[in-house]
Design a protein around this motif. Sequence first.
Motif, mmCIF file in Angstrom:
data_model
loop_
_atom_site.group_PDB
_atom_site.id
_atom_site.type_symbol
_atom_site.label_atom_id
_atom_site.label_comp_id
_atom_site.label_asym_id
_atom_site.label_seq_id
_atom_site.Cartn_x
_atom_site.Cartn_y
_atom_site.Cartn_z
ATOM 1 N N ILE A 37 0.894 -1.230 0.027
ATOM 2 C CA ILE A 37 0.016 -0.191 0.000
ATOM 3 C C ILE A 37 0.786 1.476 0.089
ATOM 4 N N PHE A 38 1.703 1.349 0.554
ATOM 5 C CA PHE A 38 2.870 2.227 0.837
ATOM 6 C C PHE A 38 3.414 2.596 -0.542
ATOM 7 N N HIS A 39 3.930 1.582 -1.359
ATOM 8 C CA HIS A 39 4.420 1.953 -2.513
ATOM 9 C C HIS A 39 3.360 2.373 -3.439
ATOM 10 N N LEU A 40 2.064 2.190 -3.588
ATOM 11 C CA LEU A 40 1.155 2.558 -4.403
ATOM 12 C C LEU A 40 0.686 4.008 -4.006
ATOM 13 N N ASN A 41 0.612 4.357 -2.834
ATOM 14 C CA ASN A 41 0.365 5.635 -2.055
ATOM 15 C C ASN A 41 1.837 6.568 -2.645
ATOM 16 N N ASP A 42 2.680 5.964 -2.739
ATOM 17 C CA ASP A 42 3.975 6.906 -3.321
ATOM 18 C C ASP A 42 3.601 7.281 -4.668
ATOM 19 N N ILE A 43 3.015 6.640 -5.611
ATOM 20 C CA ILE A 43 2.818 7.112 -6.754
ATOM 21 C C ILE A 43 1.968 8.087 -6.783
ATOM 22 N N ALA A 44 0.894 8.169 -6.086
ATOM 23 C CA ALA A 44 -0.456 9.102 -5.792
ATOM 24 C C ALA A 44 0.070 10.532 -5.030
ATOM 25 N N GLY A 45 1.133 10.189 -4.355
ATOM 26 C CA GLY A 45 1.801 11.519 -3.726
ATOM 27 C C GLY A 45 1.324 11.468 -2.268
ATOM 28 N N GLU A 46 0.648 10.355 -1.837
ATOM 29 C CA GLU A 46 0.123 10.537 -0.090
ATOM 30 C C GLU A 46 1.295 10.233 0.619
ATOM 31 N N VAL A 47 2.469 9.777 0.256
ATOM 32 C CA VAL A 47 3.529 9.678 1.045
ATOM 33 C C VAL A 47 4.803 10.376 0.747
ATOM 34 N N THR A 48 4.761 11.102 -0.287
ATOM 35 C CA THR A 48 5.845 11.512 -0.999
ATOM 36 C C THR A 48 6.453 12.657 -0.312
ATOM 37 N N ASN A 49 7.922 12.644 -0.057
ATOM 38 C CA ASN A 49 8.425 13.755 0.651
ATOM 39 C C ASN A 49 8.804 14.832 -0.228
ATOM 40 N N ASP A 50 9.305 15.947 0.385
ATOM 41 C CA ASP A 50 9.441 17.404 0.015
ATOM 42 C C ASP A 50 10.582 17.253 -1.417
ATOM 43 N N MET A 51 11.387 16.484 -1.169
ATOM 44 C CA MET A 51 12.751 16.383 -2.014
ATOM 45 C C MET A 51 11.945 15.785 -3.284
ATOM 46 N N VAL A 52 11.112 14.854 -3.247
ATOM 47 C CA VAL A 52 10.766 14.088 -4.481
ATOM 48 C C VAL A 52 9.777 15.129 -5.299
ATOM 49 N N LEU A 53 8.961 15.995 -4.447
ATOM 50 C CA LEU A 53 8.189 16.952 -5.022
ATOM 51 C C LEU A 53 8.978 17.944 -5.697
ATOM 52 N N GLN A 54 9.996 18.311 -5.080
ATOM 53 C CA GLN A 54 10.809 19.424 -5.683
ATOM 54 C C GLN A 54 11.417 19.030 -7.055
ATOM 55 N N ASN A 55 11.846 17.708 -7.102
ATOM 56 C CA ASN A 55 12.491 17.129 -8.146
ATOM 57 C C ASN A 55 11.403 16.932 -9.207
ATOM 58 N N ILE A 56 10.235 16.605 -9.054
ATOM 59 C CA ILE A 56 9.287 16.291 -9.995
ATOM 60 C C ILE A 56 8.778 17.895 -10.540
ATOM 61 N N PHE A 57 8.575 18.759 -10.023
ATOM 62 C CA PHE A 57 8.256 20.223 -10.397
ATOM 63 C C PHE A 57 9.215 21.094 -10.805
ATOM 64 N N LYS A 58 10.564 20.748 -10.675
ATOM 65 C CA LYS A 58 11.569 21.660 -11.220
ATOM 66 C C LYS A 58 11.696 21.488 -12.630
ATOM 67 N N ASN A 59 11.137 20.260 -13.369
ATOM 68 C CA ASN A 59 11.164 20.011 -14.541
ATOM 69 C C ASN A 59 10.177 20.475 -15.411
ATOM 70 N N PHE A 60 9.205 21.182 -14.953
ATOM 71 C CA PHE A 60 8.114 21.914 -15.526
ATOM 72 C C PHE A 60 8.388 23.235 -16.090
ATOM 73 N N CYS A 61 7.794 23.850 -16.936
ATOM 74 C CA CYS A 61 7.886 25.272 -17.551
ATOM 75 C C CYS A 61 7.290 26.080 -16.667
ATOM 76 N N ILE A 62 7.844 27.288 -16.736
ATOM 77 C CA ILE A 62 7.434 28.510 -15.781
ATOM 78 C C ILE A 62 6.124 28.943 -16.226
ATOM 79 N N GLY A 63 5.101 29.043 -15.491
ATOM 80 C CA GLY A 63 3.751 29.354 -16.104
ATOM 81 C C GLY A 63 2.951 28.171 -16.035
ATOM 82 N N LYS A 64 3.360 26.990 -15.756
ATOM 83 C CA LYS A 64 2.478 25.806 -15.471
ATOM 84 C C LYS A 64 2.430 24.885 -14.282
#
Length: 465
Positions: free
Chosen positions: A438-465
């Motif tokens: 369950i923990f690993h499935l929740n990781d995909i949806a972001g229910e247990v994801t830490n700030d470092m993972v979030l920062q790594n994901i969103f830094k690759n977005f374009c500005i304005g989105k």
Amino acid sequence: MINQDTICAIATAQGGAIGTIRVSGKDAITITEKIFRPFKKDKILHEQPAYTLTFGKIIDHEEVIDEVLISLFKAPHSFTGENSVEITCHGSTYILQKVMELLIKNGCRTAQPGEYTQRAFLNGKMDLSQAEAVADLIASTSAATHRLAMSQMRGGFSKELAELRNQLLHITSMIELELDFSEEDVEFANRDQLKALADKIEQVISKLTNSFSVGNAIKNGVPVAIIGETNAGKSTLLNALLNEDKAIVSNIHGTTRDVIEDTMNIGGITFRFIDTAGIRETHDTIESLGIERTFQKLDQAEIVLWVIDAPTATEQIQQLAEKIVPRAQSKQLILVFNKSELINESERKGLEALAQTHYPSLTSIFISAKEKEGVEQLEKLLTNSANLPTVTQNDVIVTNMRHYEALTKALEAIHRVQDGLEMQISGDFLSQDIRECIFHLNDIAGEVTNDMVLQNIFKNFCIGK
């Protein structure tokens, strides 16, 4: 933690007739009102209902910067879940920068890459897999990648994960209920039913995990390695396929010493062509490293184009067959007889007979990369060899490496659950493995994801989105 700043960014590419600036945050409407004057005085911005357009002008003191349309969205019914304003003005770089300057002077700050989508996730407007699909949608280059991104963004993958989590929670709740009554030796969960349910969950997770090979090929391109002896015409073929001079072409042996890659869409399928160093015996250290990389790319490719110099084909096949054919047994290997303009019909038939006799399971084709003869037929052969399924927006196919890694770990956990049920181990050990799944499935949806993972994901977005 959600940042309370009000943010702004230019959301459109430079050079267009129209430009859009997005403003989001608690004070988005009041800050915009400080620089905006509606043409109708009764159209006070904060008094307008959500989802309305207001026509007016952006002013700097008494100077009119531009006439604009303001789109109004009020929390929580906006993309970010916050008060949001979109300012549509003319696409002049000066105008866009001037409006940004005025917004920042009045209390905004410039948005970070992906911050709008990150706020949408943090405010519960979408889960993390849907947020990641936004970037995939922006980057989509074919109908297939667009359909997969739309399916994930609409929640197709999220629904599949939610169903799996619910079933796993049902299993663990029954087992943990037994643990509460362990002294009475009560069995709330029929082990045969639990095994059947675990098997069903394992099949779904396996299906999702196995879909990654297809999803990765659709998203990043089917890898096609162009290999062969030096001077067989590999670089010329790459240039002919891409219709540009991507690789250096020369009569000198060993010109290509490193891997050259580029992508192209053929028949709705993205192919990632990889031109490699020519295979030959050499004492040149750099060229030897290039040849080593050639075999690495051969192992990674799904389709291998073995380019053979038609005038010396018999000799080349004898020299390289033992090095290439065994390593390409699990792949689509195509014999490409290049420089066909240099051989006559009799020689061509002899090579066809040779290929049929020694490699009856392989496909062969005659081309002239220099004259671009047979290239169109080779492209059709590539689309057939790709063997990708037709994708619809209802298909759930994994395209994200982070999701694939989480699913792989979830699969390992559910395998331990199956083994535990088979061996009739204690319920507390079973429950631990179920909760890990369950923990690993929740990781995909972001229910247990830490700030470092979030920062790594969103830094690759374009500005304005």
